[in-house]
Design a protein around this motif. Structure first.
Motif: not given
Length: 347
Positions: A185-191, A319-320
């Protein structure tokens, strides 16, 4: 309480072997680049002067007519807590892993560290942590692995040095799964901002002060906030397949309180699965009026899909896909597009 032998299924790549393999790789890199050395003070009578002469002791030496002089000098040596902990950790890992080849490699690496053999104790690890500075920061990953292996090797029955060694490998998978979800969550939950175990506003307080007690505090595993600080989601993580097994009552009560504390009256629990699962939804209603009070979601983290994405070459595609997984865990958005939500009503 006595604990008997714990049976485990054998396999080619057991979890302790993964940790042992990583420890072997890290240790091999440390040995290749050179083990950390510190200066150690020595005092001795030398025939060849070295360091500083101890003039206070010189008169005694001259009176004995010996051709030596007392000196204090410093020697750069590998004998320090960092290397002692590394050697002890390698020897412990060699006892825990199942692979004979890995056992041999761990023992070979430990033999290359020519320091005195010491048992791997909590005090030794603490002393090694104290010695970590800018020169030895590269030891931190090794110390982390050794600490995990040590904590999983047995149960401390008291505060002393006695240990109950079990033939199995004990590991807190709940903490590991929570750390995995936190990093995802920290690295890939954008915004969004991910807060780990953030303390919520108090929901309980004792009306009387006698006897004085502290009120319970709600602390969900994850609180998701927008970039502007607005609450977006309240999440908990449990290492239990809630598709194959039922949701225990105490977990449901815990999530119900989280949902009541959430401004949107929702909360979700994240659980591991080996395949894609649709969200399960629990609607909590008032027993008298039947009015809906909160909603609780059970969301699966597909570990096989996560493994595939992690193993793909780094890039925009990876990443997507990881961002999609993170958004589904946090908000359940993509789950509604693939399968209908299973609804369970709880009065």
């Amino acid at each position: 309480m006595l604990i008997g032998h714990v049976p485990f299924r054998t396999e080619d790549h057991a979890f302790q072997d993964i940790l042992g393999q990583q420890l072997a790789l890290e240790a091999a890199q440390l040995i290749a680049r050179g083990l950390h050395r510190d200066y150690r003070v020595h005092e001795a009578e030398l025939s060849k002067l070295r360091g500083r002469i101890l003039f206070g002791e010189l008169a005694r030496t001259l009176s004995s007519a010996r051709a030596t002089a007392p000196c204090r000098y410093f020697e750069r040596t590998e004998h320090n807590a960092l290397n002692s902990a590394l050697r002890a950790g390698l020897r412990l890992a060699a006892q825990l892993v199942a692979s004979p080849e890995l056992t041999q490699e761990l023992r070979r690496l430990s033999a290359l560290i020519e320091v005195g053999a010491q048992p791997l104790t909590r005090e030794l690890l603490a002393a090694a942590r104290v010695q970590v500075d800018r020169r030895s920061r590269h030891y931190e990953p090794v110390l982390d692995l050794i600490e995990i292996l040590r904590d999983g090797a047995g149960i401390s029955m008291d505060d002393g040095q006695r240990r109950l060694v079990l033939p199995g490998f004990m590991f807190d998978m709940n903490r590991f799964f929570q750390a995995l979800v936190s990093r995802l969550l920290s690295e890939h939950l954008e915004g969004c901002e991910v807060l780990d175990e953030r303390r919520l506003q108090p929901m309980f307080r004792y009306a009387s002060s006698v006897p004085r007690r502290n009120a319970p505090v709600l602390r969900p595993d994850f609180t998701i906030r927008s970039a502007r600080g607005r609450p977006r989601a309240t999440l908990d993580a449990k290492y239990r397949d809630l598709w194959e097994m039922s949701l225990p009552a105490h977990m449901l009560y815990q999530l119900a309180l989280y949902a009541q504390a959430d401004s949107r009256r929702t909360a979700a629990i994240i659980y591991p699965s080996l395949q894609d699962r649709p969200d399960q939804e629990i609607r909590m209603s008032d027993p008298g009026t039947k009015e809906e009070r909160a909603r609780i979601y059970l969301r699966a983290l597909d570990l096989e899909n996560l493994r595939r994405q992690v193993e793909t070459p780094p890039g925009a595609t990876q990443h997507r896909e990881l961002a999609v997984i993170a958004r589904r865990l946090a908000f359940g958005e993509s789950a509604e597009l693939r399968a209908p939500t299973h609804i369970v009503r709880v009065a």
